[in-house]
Design an enzyme around this catalytic site. Structure first.
Site, PDB file in Angstrom:
ATOM      1  N   ASP A 182     -16.902  41.745 -50.323  1.00  9.81           N
ATOM      2  CA  ASP A 182     -16.860  42.889 -49.413  1.00  9.81           C
ATOM      3  C   ASP A 182     -15.427  43.369 -49.172  1.00  9.81           C
ATOM      4  O   ASP A 182     -15.127  44.559 -49.272  1.00  9.81           O
ATOM      5  CB  ASP A 182     -17.523  42.533 -48.077  1.00  9.81           C
ATOM      6  CG  ASP A 182     -18.897  41.927 -48.257  1.00  9.81           C
ATOM      7  OD1 ASP A 182     -19.533  42.221 -49.292  1.00  9.81           O
ATOM      8  OD2 ASP A 182     -19.322  41.148 -47.391  1.00  9.81           O
ATOM      9  N   LYS A 224     -25.304  44.560 -49.876  1.00 12.91           N
ATOM     10  CA  LYS A 224     -24.479  43.784 -50.797  1.00 12.91           C
ATOM     11  C   LYS A 224     -24.624  44.234 -52.253  1.00 12.91           C
ATOM     12  O   LYS A 224     -23.631  44.343 -52.976  1.00 12.91           O
ATOM     13  CB  LYS A 224     -24.828  42.302 -50.665  1.00 12.91           C
ATOM     14  CG  LYS A 224     -24.032  41.381 -51.563  1.00 12.91           C
ATOM     15  CD  LYS A 224     -22.591  41.206 -51.095  1.00 12.91           C
ATOM     16  CE  LYS A 224     -22.525  40.296 -49.881  1.00 12.91           C
ATOM     17  NZ  LYS A 224     -21.130  39.967 -49.502  1.00 12.91           N
ATOM     18  N   CYS A 272     -46.692  50.985 -40.483  1.00 11.23           N
ATOM     19  CA  CYS A 272     -47.116  50.014 -39.475  1.00 11.23           C
ATOM     20  C   CYS A 272     -47.048  50.637 -38.068  1.00 11.23           C
ATOM     21  O   CYS A 272     -47.814  51.527 -37.753  1.00 11.23           O
ATOM     22  CB  CYS A 272     -46.291  48.733 -39.591  1.00 11.23           C
ATOM     23  SG  CYS A 272     -47.000  47.334 -38.698  1.00 11.23           S
ATOM     24  N   TYR A 273     -46.111  50.195 -37.215  1.00 15.31           N
ATOM     25  CA  TYR A 273     -45.988  50.780 -35.885  1.00 15.31           C
ATOM     26  C   TYR A 273     -45.727  52.285 -35.974  1.00 15.31           C
ATOM     27  O   TYR A 273     -46.269  53.073 -35.198  1.00 15.31           O
ATOM     28  CB  TYR A 273     -44.854  50.096 -35.119  1.00 15.31           C
ATOM     29  CG  TYR A 273     -44.716  50.530 -33.670  1.00 15.31           C
ATOM     30  CD1 TYR A 273     -45.460  49.907 -32.675  1.00 15.31           C
ATOM     31  CD2 TYR A 273     -43.847  51.560 -33.309  1.00 15.31           C
ATOM     32  CE1 TYR A 273     -45.340  50.308 -31.349  1.00 15.31           C
ATOM     33  CE2 TYR A 273     -43.718  51.953 -31.988  1.00 15.31           C
ATOM     34  CZ  TYR A 273     -44.467  51.323 -31.011  1.00 15.31           C
ATOM     35  OH  TYR A 273     -44.356  51.726 -29.704  1.00 15.31           O
ATOM     36  N   GLY A 299     -42.522  47.870 -36.003  1.00 15.07           N
ATOM     37  CA  GLY A 299     -41.938  47.357 -34.777  1.00 15.07           C
ATOM     38  C   GLY A 299     -42.865  46.342 -34.145  1.00 15.07           C
ATOM     39  O   GLY A 299     -44.050  46.275 -34.478  1.00 15.07           O
ATOM     40  N   GLU A 338     -42.282  48.285 -47.929  1.00 17.16           N
ATOM     41  CA  GLU A 338     -40.876  47.967 -48.202  1.00 17.16           C
ATOM     42  C   GLU A 338     -40.664  46.520 -48.619  1.00 17.16           C
ATOM     43  O   GLU A 338     -39.612  46.192 -49.169  1.00 17.16           O
ATOM     44  CB  GLU A 338     -40.008  48.289 -46.975  1.00 17.16           C
ATOM     45  CG  GLU A 338     -40.182  47.364 -45.784  1.00 17.16           C
ATOM     46  CD  GLU A 338     -41.325  47.747 -44.860  1.00 17.16           C
ATOM     47  OE1 GLU A 338     -41.320  47.312 -43.689  1.00 17.16           O
ATOM     48  OE2 GLU A 338     -42.220  48.496 -45.297  1.00 17.16           O
ATOM     49  N   HIS A 371     -46.823  47.170 -45.054  1.00 16.63           N
ATOM     50  CA  HIS A 371     -45.374  47.275 -45.226  1.00 16.63           C
ATOM     51  C   HIS A 371     -45.042  47.450 -46.703  1.00 16.63           C
ATOM     52  O   HIS A 371     -44.863  46.460 -47.432  1.00 16.63           O
ATOM     53  CB  HIS A 371     -44.681  46.017 -44.681  1.00 16.63           C
ATOM     54  CG  HIS A 371     -44.657  45.942 -43.194  1.00 16.63           C
ATOM     55  ND1 HIS A 371     -43.658  46.505 -42.431  1.00 16.63           N
ATOM     56  CD2 HIS A 371     -45.527  45.376 -42.320  1.00 16.63           C
ATOM     57  CE1 HIS A 371     -43.896  46.287 -41.155  1.00 16.63           C
ATOM     58  NE2 HIS A 371     -45.027  45.611 -41.055  1.00 16.63           N
TER      59      HIS A 371
END
Length: 526
Positions: free
Chosen positions: A233, A381, A88-89, A61, A177, A175
């Site tokens: 979609d 997606k 992180c945060y 964050g 991710e 991070h």
């Protein structure tokens, strides 16, 4: 608290502290074969416990944990006995809440950083002692909580990772991710599979089975309209609902005049032929043009387009009402192919800003009478494409590059008129033809072609002065549309596209290339 669909599987909850990467964390968890959901940091311990999670990940964050008004976490979350990873945060929140210390060290770290592993850890098992990680922080954990072992450090973060194996609490300052962290996915998978002991058993087949059950429970024996645009979609959401309720579904294709060349024909022939879905086509070209007349503000455009879509579906609803009454089935449900990035960018994520209102989320009229069926609302997606393949949709539909629901209406910077639509349609068709001919369709995420309708520049064509419009090419590479980078197309392909557009499309004398990443730009210009 943000509502998320009920699932058979117990989730790993990603607690969102306002990070743009919270959705990416959830996606990485799913890539590891574990179901995930996102909840806001305002969720109480009771809220979280009610979801019966098998793991918790605290996101990053933009705030400082020691500042007044900074996002907090209910301390009771740490008493639930659920394996927890802080990032992180979230790492700093864990440290501060459990008795550690967080401070501004004066050593900021942004981007690629070298991290050194100092001790053995389940979280870092199988990862080199030195690794490149992606940092984005100005504060650091100065002291780990009692009972925690420091597992890694960097130049600006003496406590860059810690663990408490007994309580199954773990944290990293970087991070994992993002792809820039060399062994990031392994860190996440070590937490999920090694620390939390979770199986790799969530996949698209689970999604199909669960959503079919949910759709049948929601719809019952009622008739359903589906908003079919021809994109990935809406095609997958329509196929999924058709699998659930069969002939109760009527697909509605609205030709709003903002389509690219050949799209109406593709929907009317290819999709119906492959699925057998009943299709009603609505010619609403003049309706949309009239509604957009004189409008230049992009948010207003999106809301108008969203409103007119609903008005078009309501018109079909009225046309079919006698048939529905005869069958004893009221038409009150509308299927939309809403994805999670649509929800996030429209301000529907936990603590996230409203970047732009997607026509199918923030652009819907308040007086809409339909109850929405959105089976893809929490998916990304790539997950949607796989579900489409599993449902048997042809690759020409499943692999199609994304195209926005508002169509060319948000690729004209300025007022939408028939002449401008025709001009942009021609330029877009040329760009698509040349990218396909060069074999680049699968190498880029999409290539928006944008008309700067209110901009003119001087040019020379046929030995004479011209005063024409610029066309912008926006080729981008992305995994899920949350972040993107511009695609480095071969110069010869760019040259061919430019030459053809300036030679073949009237009133265009300049083609430019957008080389902006997301962030700071978005993929679409509006």
């Amino acid at each position: 608290m943000t509502e998320t669909p009920e699932t058979v599987q117990r989730p790993v909850l990603v607690v969102d502290f306002g990070a743009q990467y919270a959705q990416l964390i959830a996606r990485r968890v799913r890539e590891a074969g574990v179901y995930s959901e996102i909840v806001p940091h305002t969720a109480t311990a009771a809220d979280i416990q009610a979801k019966n999670p098998v793991g918790i990940i605290l996101s990053g964050g933009p705030s400082s944990v020691y500042e007044e008004g900074a996002p907090r976490l209910d301390p009771g979350v740490f008493d639930l006995g659920v394996p927890t990873l802080g990032i992180c945060y979230g790492f700093q929140i864990m440290a501060q809440t459990l008795g550690g210390e967080v401070a501004a060290t004066g050593l900021r770290e942004y981007g690629a950083t070298n991290a050194v592993t100092s001790t053995d850890s389940v979280l870092l098992d199988g990862i080199p002692a030195e690794q490149n990680v992606w940092m984005s922080h100005g504060d650091s954990v100065a002291k780990a909580p009692e009972g925690f072992t420091v597992n890694a450090s960097t130049a600006g973060a003496p406590v860059a990772a810690f663990s408490n194996d007994e309580r199954k609490f773990y944290g990293v300052q970087w991070h994992p991710e993002v792809k820039h962290s060399a062994h990031g996915q392994q860190v996440i998978e070590n937490f999920l599979h090694r620390a939390a002991g979770l199986a790799n058993d969530w996949n698209s087949g689970n999604v199909i089975a669960e959503q079919v059950e949910r759709i049948r429970a929601q719809v019952g024996n009622a008739r359903v309209l589906s908003a079919l645009s021809g994109g990935v979609d809406s095609a997958v959401s329509t196929a999924l609902v058709h699998k659930a309720v069969g002939d109760q579904l009527v697909a509605v294709f609205v030709d709003h005049g903002l389509l690219r060349k050949g799209e109406r024909e593709q929907v009317e022939k290819d999709y119906v032929a492959s699925t057998g879905v009943r299709l009603v086509t609505v010619d609403a070209r003049q309706q949309f043009l009239d509604a957009l007349a004189g409008v230049t503000d992009p948010e207003t455009k999106r809301k108008i387009i969203g409103r007119e879509f609903i008005r078009s579906f309501e018109a079909v609803q009225r046309q079919l009402v006698d048939e529905a009454k005869e069958a004893g089935e009221p038409i009150k449900f509308l299927v939309q192919g809403t994805l999670y990035p649509d929800v996030v960018e429209s301000g529907g994520g936990a603590g996230t800003a409203n970047i732009k209102s997607h026509h199918n989320v923030g652009g819907l009229p308040e007086d809409m009478q339909f109850e929405l069926v959105e089976p893809l609302r929490t998916l990304f997606k790539d997950e949607v494409r796989q579900i489409g393949r599993d449902l048997g949709l042809p690759e020409v539909i499943v692999a199609r590059q994304p195209f926005p629901g508002p169509g060319l209406g948000i690729r004209i910077i300025g007022e939408v008129t028939q002449d401008r639509l025709d001009l942009l349609r021609d330029a877009d068709a040329i760009a698509r033809e040349e990218l396909t001919a060069a074999g680049l369709d699968n190498e880029i995420w999409q290539c928006p072609v944008v008309l700067l309708a209110d901009v003119r520049s001087v040019g020379v064509q046929g030995d004479g002065r011209t005063y024409g419009h610029p066309i912008v090419l926006r080729p981008v590479s992305s995994e899920d549309a949350m972040t993107a980078d511009w695609s480095r197309l071969p110069y010869d392909v760019l040259s061919k596209i430019s030459n053809r557009i300036t030679n073949e499309v009237r009133d265009v004398n300049r083609v430019v290339l957008d080389v902006t990443s997301k962030p700071p730009g978005t993929i679409e210009w509006e």
